[in-house]
Design a protein around this motif. Structure first.
Motif, PDB file in Angstrom:
ATOM      1  N   ASP A 180      43.035  26.093  21.084  1.00  0.00           N
ATOM      2  CA  ASP A 180      43.770  25.094  21.864  1.00  0.00           C
ATOM      3  C   ASP A 180      44.877  25.796  22.655  1.00  0.00           C
ATOM      4  O   ASP A 180      45.787  26.380  22.063  1.00  0.00           O
ATOM      5  N   LEU A 181      44.785  25.744  23.963  1.00  0.00           N
ATOM      6  CA  LEU A 181      45.838  26.303  24.824  1.00  0.00           C
ATOM      7  C   LEU A 181      46.828  25.179  25.131  1.00  0.00           C
ATOM      8  O   LEU A 181      46.562  24.306  25.958  1.00  0.00           O
ATOM      9  N   ASP A 182      47.952  25.223  24.443  1.00  0.00           N
ATOM     10  CA  ASP A 182      48.932  24.135  24.472  1.00  0.00           C
ATOM     11  C   ASP A 182      50.141  24.561  25.302  1.00  0.00           C
ATOM     12  O   ASP A 182      50.898  25.438  24.884  1.00  0.00           O
ATOM     13  N   PRO A 183      50.366  23.926  26.458  1.00  0.00           N
ATOM     14  CA  PRO A 183      51.438  24.403  27.341  1.00  0.00           C
ATOM     15  C   PRO A 183      52.839  23.955  26.959  1.00  0.00           C
ATOM     16  O   PRO A 183      53.812  24.615  27.340  1.00  0.00           O
ATOM     17  N   LYS A 184      52.955  22.837  26.244  1.00  0.00           N
ATOM     18  CA  LYS A 184      54.281  22.225  26.059  1.00  0.00           C
ATOM     19  C   LYS A 184      54.965  22.119  27.423  1.00  0.00           C
ATOM     20  O   LYS A 184      54.577  21.309  28.226  1.00  0.00           O
ATOM     21  N   ASN A 237      49.742  28.523  34.277  1.00  0.00           N
ATOM     22  CA  ASN A 237      49.746  29.483  33.175  1.00  0.00           C
ATOM     23  C   ASN A 237      48.661  29.165  32.148  1.00  0.00           C
ATOM     24  O   ASN A 237      48.107  30.070  31.511  1.00  0.00           O
ATOM     25  N   VAL A 238      48.357  27.885  31.979  1.00  0.00           N
ATOM     26  CA  VAL A 238      47.257  27.490  31.087  1.00  0.00           C
ATOM     27  C   VAL A 238      45.939  28.017  31.640  1.00  0.00           C
ATOM     28  O   VAL A 238      45.126  28.604  30.913  1.00  0.00           O
ATOM     29  N   LEU A 239      45.729  27.825  32.936  1.00  0.00           N
ATOM     30  CA  LEU A 239      44.494  28.282  33.565  1.00  0.00           C
ATOM     31  C   LEU A 239      44.360  29.803  33.463  1.00  0.00           C
ATOM     32  O   LEU A 239      43.280  30.330  33.144  1.00  0.00           O
ATOM     33  N   GLU A 240      45.458  30.507  33.713  1.00  0.00           N
ATOM     34  CA  GLU A 240      45.412  31.976  33.655  1.00  0.00           C
ATOM     35  C   GLU A 240      45.173  32.467  32.224  1.00  0.00           C
ATOM     36  O   GLU A 240      44.431  33.434  32.004  1.00  0.00           O
ATOM     37  N   THR A 241      45.779  31.801  31.255  1.00  0.00           N
ATOM     38  CA  THR A 241      45.568  32.177  29.853  1.00  0.00           C
ATOM     39  C   THR A 241      44.113  31.956  29.453  1.00  0.00           C
ATOM     40  O   THR A 241      43.512  32.764  28.737  1.00  0.00           O
ATOM     41  N   ALA A 242      43.536  30.864  29.921  1.00  0.00           N
ATOM     42  CA  ALA A 242      42.129  30.588  29.635  1.00  0.00           C
ATOM     43  C   ALA A 242      41.233  31.697  30.172  1.00  0.00           C
ATOM     44  O   ALA A 242      40.298  32.147  29.500  1.00  0.00           O
ATOM     45  N   LEU A 243      41.525  32.163  31.371  1.00  0.00           N
ATOM     46  CA  LEU A 243      40.707  33.215  31.981  1.00  0.00           C
ATOM     47  C   LEU A 243      40.872  34.544  31.251  1.00  0.00           C
ATOM     48  O   LEU A 243      39.920  35.335  31.154  1.00  0.00           O
ATOM     49  N   VAL A 244      42.063  34.801  30.713  1.00  0.00           N
ATOM     50  CA  VAL A 244      42.261  36.009  29.906  1.00  0.00           C
ATOM     51  C   VAL A 244      41.441  35.915  28.617  1.00  0.00           C
ATOM     52  O   VAL A 244      40.829  36.891  28.178  1.00  0.00           O
ATOM     53  N   LEU A 245      41.429  34.734  28.015  1.00  0.00           N
ATOM     54  CA  LEU A 245      40.624  34.564  26.802  1.00  0.00           C
ATOM     55  C   LEU A 245      39.140  34.804  27.113  1.00  0.00           C
ATOM     56  O   LEU A 245      38.432  35.446  26.331  1.00  0.00           O
ATOM     57  N   LYS A 246      38.681  34.304  28.232  1.00  0.00           N
ATOM     58  CA  LYS A 246      37.289  34.573  28.632  1.00  0.00           C
ATOM     59  C   LYS A 246      37.061  36.067  28.779  1.00  0.00           C
ATOM     60  O   LYS A 246      36.012  36.596  28.365  1.00  0.00           O
ATOM     61  N   SER A 292      41.523  19.392  27.499  1.00  0.00           N
ATOM     62  CA  SER A 292      41.817  18.734  26.231  1.00  0.00           C
ATOM     63  C   SER A 292      41.859  17.220  26.412  1.00  0.00           C
ATOM     64  O   SER A 292      41.675  16.466  25.464  1.00  0.00           O
ATOM     65  N   GLY A 293      42.092  16.794  27.654  1.00  0.00           N
ATOM     66  CA  GLY A 293      42.293  15.381  27.916  1.00  0.00           C
ATOM     67  C   GLY A 293      43.723  14.955  27.645  1.00  0.00           C
ATOM     68  O   GLY A 293      44.095  13.816  27.895  1.00  0.00           O
ATOM     69  N   SER A 294      44.534  15.887  27.159  1.00  0.00           N
ATOM     70  CA  SER A 294      45.935  15.592  26.856  1.00  0.00           C
ATOM     71  C   SER A 294      46.840  16.422  27.753  1.00  0.00           C
ATOM     72  O   SER A 294      47.294  15.952  28.789  1.00  0.00           O
ATOM     73  N   SER A 295      47.056  17.700  27.374  1.00  0.00           N
ATOM     74  CA  SER A 295      47.966  18.520  28.174  1.00  0.00           C
ATOM     75  C   SER A 295      47.469  19.937  28.402  1.00  0.00           C
ATOM     76  O   SER A 295      48.064  20.664  29.195  1.00  0.00           O
ATOM     77  N   GLY A 296      46.405  20.339  27.726  1.00  0.00           N
ATOM     78  CA  GLY A 296      45.995  21.732  27.821  1.00  0.00           C
ATOM     79  C   GLY A 296      44.504  21.905  28.024  1.00  0.00           C
ATOM     80  O   GLY A 296      43.806  21.026  28.536  1.00  0.00           O
ATOM     81  N   ARG A 313      47.961  40.705  25.771  1.00  0.00           N
ATOM     82  CA  ARG A 313      47.664  41.116  27.146  1.00  0.00           C
ATOM     83  C   ARG A 313      48.573  40.454  28.179  1.00  0.00           C
ATOM     84  O   ARG A 313      48.876  41.060  29.211  1.00  0.00           O
ATOM     85  N   VAL A 314      48.935  39.206  27.924  1.00  0.00           N
ATOM     86  CA  VAL A 314      49.776  38.498  28.910  1.00  0.00           C
ATOM     87  C   VAL A 314      50.960  37.840  28.200  1.00  0.00           C
ATOM     88  O   VAL A 314      51.074  36.615  28.148  1.00  0.00           O
ATOM     89  N   PRO A 315      51.873  38.634  27.657  1.00  0.00           N
ATOM     90  CA  PRO A 315      52.977  38.075  26.867  1.00  0.00           C
ATOM     91  C   PRO A 315      53.941  37.194  27.653  1.00  0.00           C
ATOM     92  O   PRO A 315      54.637  36.372  27.058  1.00  0.00           O
ATOM     93  N   LYS A 316      53.968  37.352  28.965  1.00  0.00           N
ATOM     94  CA  LYS A 316      54.879  36.514  29.751  1.00  0.00           C
ATOM     95  C   LYS A 316      54.429  35.054  29.800  1.00  0.00           C
ATOM     96  O   LYS A 316      55.249  34.151  29.956  1.00  0.00           O
ATOM     97  N   ILE A 317      53.113  34.839  29.660  1.00  0.00           N
ATOM     98  CA  ILE A 317      52.618  33.462  29.804  1.00  0.00           C
ATOM     99  C   ILE A 317      51.902  32.948  28.552  1.00  0.00           C
ATOM    100  O   ILE A 317      51.538  31.766  28.504  1.00  0.00           O
TER     101      ILE A 317
END
Length: 328
Positions: free
Chosen positions: A167-171, A177-186, A201-205, A235-239
């Protein structure tokens, strides 16, 4: 003989049902703003549906009937992610603005509803509901179970999940940043030879699933998920971060939550409606959609069935892509 009479109110047609009548799925979907109760025949099963005009999403004026119609229209898509899995029932019987409560123990239900006896964290034995057919889904939705939350494993392999769920949860982090994190996970998954599938998620992430063969225990899958999430954050600690404490996260960081991969845990199912404003749906995506900047608001219970008819299911080969985790 007509099954129902229609009362014209301006431009809105309201359909009233005769008490005890039984409708087919086609007849049910053809109703216009029905009120009251009816019985619905789905295959060999008959589901009692009540208070069809009860408003679930007040701002959008969407009712229980609208929710039930949505699930009927996407039944072929959603049921593979629910069938034979214990259900974590979260009930909003008065709609999304009223209190929600969990129901673990299914004390009574129609004969076609199956249960499995499980021991909860307090050591109590409970009869958990099990998703089996579209009729079971409609029965749970009629109880106010707007969202569907299945276990990560089936009753046949209760201790062995058949997917990893991240679950990529942005708060407060930006959506980009959610989209970029998803692509890093891929990227990480590709490097280790695993195929990953994204969905809103249908909620926030964004949720990212990795389909698995049921060969590993929950503890092993959770450990793998922890390592996967940790590598993304490295790999992407800033985001991205795996820090659980919100106060310790930077406003730009997306929480890469791997901790739902435990026995009895769950995320919102693929294709489920969400009890959120605007009636969003947890919609499967292609990686191209992620790259182009897809939004959660793109998919609702109103437009998703037509979207699927036009575009098809991006996760159509999900269960044909079951993979084996290799450790060491």
């Amino acid at each position: 003989m007509k099954r129902q009479t229609a009362i014209e109110k301006g431009q809105v047609k309201v359909t009233r049902q005769k008490s005890g009548e039984v409708l087919s799925v086609e007849e049910f979907l053809a109703l216009k703003r029905p009120k009251g109760d009816l019985n619905l025949k789905i295959g060999k099963e008959q589901v009692s549906l009540t208070s069809l005009d009860r408003v679930y999403w007040p701002d959008e004026k969407l009712t229980k009937f609208d929710l039930l119609c949505y699930y009927l229209r996407v039944a072929d898509y959603i049921m593979p992610y629910l069938k034979d899995r214990p259900a974590i029932l979260q009930r909003w019987p008065r709609g999304i603005n009223a209190p929600m409560f969990f129901q673990q123990d299914l004390e009574s239900a129609p004969a076609f509803i199956k249960t499995v006896r499980l021991t909860n964290q307090e050591g109590r034995q409970l009869d958990y509901a099990v998703f089996t057919t579209t009729a079971s889904l409609l029965h749970f939705a009629n109880l106010g179970n707007i969202e569907q939350h299945p276990w990560h494993s089936t009753v046949k392999h209760l201790s062995k999940p058949d997917w990893i769920a991240i679950d990529l949860d942005p708060k407060k982090a930006p959506w980009q940043n959610v989209l970029e994190t998803a692509l890093v996970l891929k990227e990480v998954a590709d490097e280790i030879g695993l195929q990953a599938f994204p969905k809103t998620s249908g909620s926030s992430g964004i949720h990212i699933y990795v389909p698995l063969k049921s060969t590993n225990e929950y503890e092993q899958v959770a450990e793998f998920a922890r390592l996967l999430a940790g590598e993304v954050a490295r790999r992407v600690p800033k985001i991205a971060t795996v820090e659980r404490t919100i106060a310790k996260r930077k406003p730009t960081q997306v929480y890469v939550d791997w901790m739902q991969n435990a026995r009895g845990k769950s995320l919102a199912a693929t294709f489920t409606a969400r009890a959120k404003p605007k009636a969003p749906v947890s919609m499967p995506l292609t990686w191209e959609q992620v790259e182009k900047g897809v939004k959660i608001s793109d998919f609702t219970i109103v437009n998703s069935p037509d979207h699927l008819k036009r575009k098809g299911d991006p996760w159509a080969k999900f269960f044909q892509t079951r993979q084996v985790l290799r450790f060491g």
